[in-house]
Design a protein around this motif. Sequence first.
Motif, short mmCIF file in Angstrom:
data_model
loop_
_atom_site.label_atom_id
_atom_site.label_comp_id
_atom_site.label_asym_id
_atom_site.label_seq_id
_atom_site.Cartn_x
_atom_site.Cartn_y
_atom_site.Cartn_z
N VAL A 452 3.96 13.80 -16.92
CA VAL A 452 3.30 15.11 -16.81
C VAL A 452 4.30 16.13 -16.26
N TRP A 453 4.32 17.31 -16.88
CA TRP A 453 5.12 18.43 -16.36
C TRP A 453 4.16 19.39 -15.67
N ALA A 454 4.19 19.38 -14.35
CA ALA A 454 3.27 20.20 -13.56
C ALA A 454 3.95 21.48 -13.11
N ASP A 455 3.15 22.44 -12.64
CA ASP A 455 3.69 23.70 -12.11
C ASP A 455 4.68 23.43 -10.99
N LYS A 456 5.73 24.25 -10.95
CA LYS A 456 6.75 24.21 -9.89
C LYS A 456 7.53 22.89 -9.84
N ARG A 457 7.51 22.16 -10.96
CA ARG A 457 8.28 20.92 -11.05
C ARG A 457 9.29 21.03 -12.18
N PRO A 458 10.43 20.34 -12.09
CA PRO A 458 11.43 20.41 -13.17
C PRO A 458 10.94 19.67 -14.42
N ASP A 459 11.60 19.94 -15.53
CA ASP A 459 11.31 19.25 -16.79
C ASP A 459 11.46 17.74 -16.56
N PRO A 460 10.43 16.92 -16.88
CA PRO A 460 10.50 15.48 -16.63
C PRO A 460 11.47 14.72 -17.55
N LEU A 461 12.09 15.40 -18.50
CA LEU A 461 12.95 14.71 -19.47
C LEU A 461 14.08 13.96 -18.78
N LYS A 462 14.78 14.64 -17.86
CA LYS A 462 15.95 14.03 -17.22
C LYS A 462 15.57 12.75 -16.47
N GLU A 463 14.44 12.79 -15.77
CA GLU A 463 13.96 11.62 -15.04
C GLU A 463 13.41 10.56 -15.99
N ASP A 478 14.89 -1.11 -28.95
CA ASP A 478 15.98 -0.14 -29.04
C ASP A 478 15.49 1.29 -29.20
N THR A 479 14.19 1.46 -29.36
CA THR A 479 13.65 2.81 -29.55
C THR A 479 12.25 2.89 -28.96
N GLY A 480 11.81 4.11 -28.63
CA GLY A 480 10.47 4.30 -28.07
C GLY A 480 10.12 5.77 -28.00
N TRP A 481 8.91 6.05 -27.54
CA TRP A 481 8.45 7.43 -27.40
C TRP A 481 8.44 7.84 -25.93
N LEU A 482 8.89 9.04 -25.66
CA LEU A 482 8.72 9.65 -24.35
C LEU A 482 7.80 10.85 -24.54
N VAL A 483 6.58 10.75 -24.01
CA VAL A 483 5.55 11.78 -24.23
C VAL A 483 5.43 12.61 -22.95
N ILE A 484 5.68 13.90 -23.07
CA ILE A 484 5.60 14.80 -21.91
C ILE A 484 4.41 15.74 -22.09
N PHE A 485 3.41 15.55 -21.24
CA PHE A 485 2.23 16.43 -21.26
C PHE A 485 2.55 17.65 -20.40
N ASP A 486 2.65 18.80 -21.00
CA ASP A 486 2.98 20.02 -20.27
C ASP A 486 1.69 20.63 -19.73
N ARG A 487 1.48 20.47 -18.43
CA ARG A 487 0.24 20.93 -17.79
C ARG A 487 0.49 22.19 -16.95
N ARG A 488 1.61 22.87 -17.18
CA ARG A 488 1.85 24.10 -16.44
C ARG A 488 0.87 25.18 -16.89
N SER A 489 0.59 26.09 -16.02
CA SER A 489 -0.38 27.14 -16.33
C SER A 489 0.27 28.23 -17.20
N GLY A 490 -0.60 28.96 -17.94
CA GLY A 490 -0.14 30.10 -18.73
C GLY A 490 0.57 29.76 -20.01
N LEU A 491 0.35 28.56 -20.54
CA LEU A 491 1.04 28.15 -21.77
C LEU A 491 0.20 28.47 -23.00
N PRO A 492 0.84 28.57 -24.17
CA PRO A 492 0.06 28.76 -25.41
C PRO A 492 -0.73 27.49 -25.73
N PRO A 493 -1.64 27.53 -26.70
CA PRO A 493 -2.44 26.35 -27.04
C PRO A 493 -1.57 25.16 -27.45
N ILE A 494 -2.13 23.97 -27.29
CA ILE A 494 -1.41 22.74 -27.65
C ILE A 494 -0.97 22.77 -29.11
N SER A 495 -1.82 23.31 -29.97
CA SER A 495 -1.50 23.34 -31.40
C SER A 495 -0.20 24.09 -31.67
#
Length: 516
Positions: A452-463, A478-495
């Motif tokens: 989860v990417w929350a307000d006032k936190r850095p992008d979780p990609l590096k971690e 050898d491969t997988g998915w990294l899913v980052i749910f962006d829960r910061r406020s004021g963002l456009p719709p998920i679509s």
Amino acid sequence: MPKWFNTAGPCQADIHYMLPSTDRLPEIVNLIAQRNYFVIHAPRQVGKTTAMLSLAQELTASSQYTAVMLSLEVGAAFSDDLGAAELAILGEWKQSIRFRLPKELQPQEWGDTEAGARIGTTLSRWAELSSRPLVVFLDEIDALSNETLISVLRQIRSGFPNRPQGFPQSVALVGMRDVRDYKYASGGSDRLNTSSPFNIKVRSFTLSNFTLEDVRNLYQQHTDATGQIFTPEAVDLAFHLTQGQPWLVNAIAKEIVEYIAKDPSIPITPELVNQAKEILIKRQDTHLDSLAERLREDRVRAIIQPILSGLELGDTPDDDRRYLLDLGLVVRSQEGGLKIANPIYQEVIPRVLSQGVQDSLPMIQPSWLNADGSLNAQVLLDAFLKFWRQHGEPLFKSANYPEIAPHLVMMAFLHRVVNGNGTLEREYAIGSGKMDICLRYGKQTLAMELKVWADKRPDPLKEGLPQIDKYLSGLSLDTGWLVIFDRRSGLPPISDRTTTENVISPAGREIIVIRG
């Protein structure tokens, strides 16, 4: 006479496989000999009632004591009518004593007295006229509440100095929680928050889960009786999945020997244990169903929600944490943090929580299957992205744990993918900042990490990249998915903000990063 594994009510030695009660409660005999009063508390379905009934029978058979287990549960219906509660309890005791003790050890009289003294007076008269010291295990004590609870505790405390001639030599209160957590609606609190009404107790201790050796011994009883073998690997897996939780230990064995592999010539292997586990999780029998019911409580949600998402607990009340420990939903890990009590609960909890979302899902055609029925990971990714953009945000409203709504929506989608032909496994831990998901379908394994990417936190990609490296390494992928749910406020719709990109992890693995 044949015996069975028991999953309903107390065990009965003549028809059920069971472990000796003194093995699980080695300290009790000494506590009783020292004329102590004590508390035994443990979660439901760990065998408290079975152990107490069995121990009472053993003590009585020794000719040293008159010992009996008696329930207080019928008094629960009269939390504000002490007299009615006492009469109901004593009526229940008469019936139980008649069946559990030989006639010569039963009370010689059941004299009546005024409300508020009936429990203490009955125990006092019985102890006074008994030919042996009296030992009483009072089960379901925490079913009582309010003035009824306080009165019963005070009546027992009042008789304590007169033991053993004028009151039971030893009394044990048996329930799910310790004395200080019993329910009492007064003074703005729904708990006693003190043990003062029963400050005569010498100890409070809990009935622990089975050890690996206990599980081995229990299953060996079936082998001795029928010849059907549990392989060492099957026993080890059953213990790992249940962490010795007695109901689960019995339920897995019962499912196998009575339904999956009824022929005693069939050895019980890890594959059969896994099959039984999946059946139990999907069916959610009474025990698992009652745990699921607890998940709706606010103080349970306040702790389970951060555990599932891998976040810190924050400022949660100590009593709430202790409540979940007492329920058996969580345990303290060796590192000190809380974690879900066993791998089966670990599967049941998110599955239950995502059920509301699953019920709200639109019809989804399984386009992700190849002609031979195998899973096509690229088509699955495309199908998920289409689903997420169209339905993700609206479905958040059907999730009853709002902070992890994206996790629950994604899990609901993946449950639709496996749909009985595959499995979904999850790993999560407080403070890890992530949830790992492993989807197995036929010979294919797909691993993903949710952050989860929350307000006032850095992008979780590096971690997240080194974390998913470690997860994939454990699965030899050898491969997988990294899913980052962006829960910061004021963002456009998920679509509008759902994207994917391919990146190379620090260990050189190809990771599909999904942001939404």
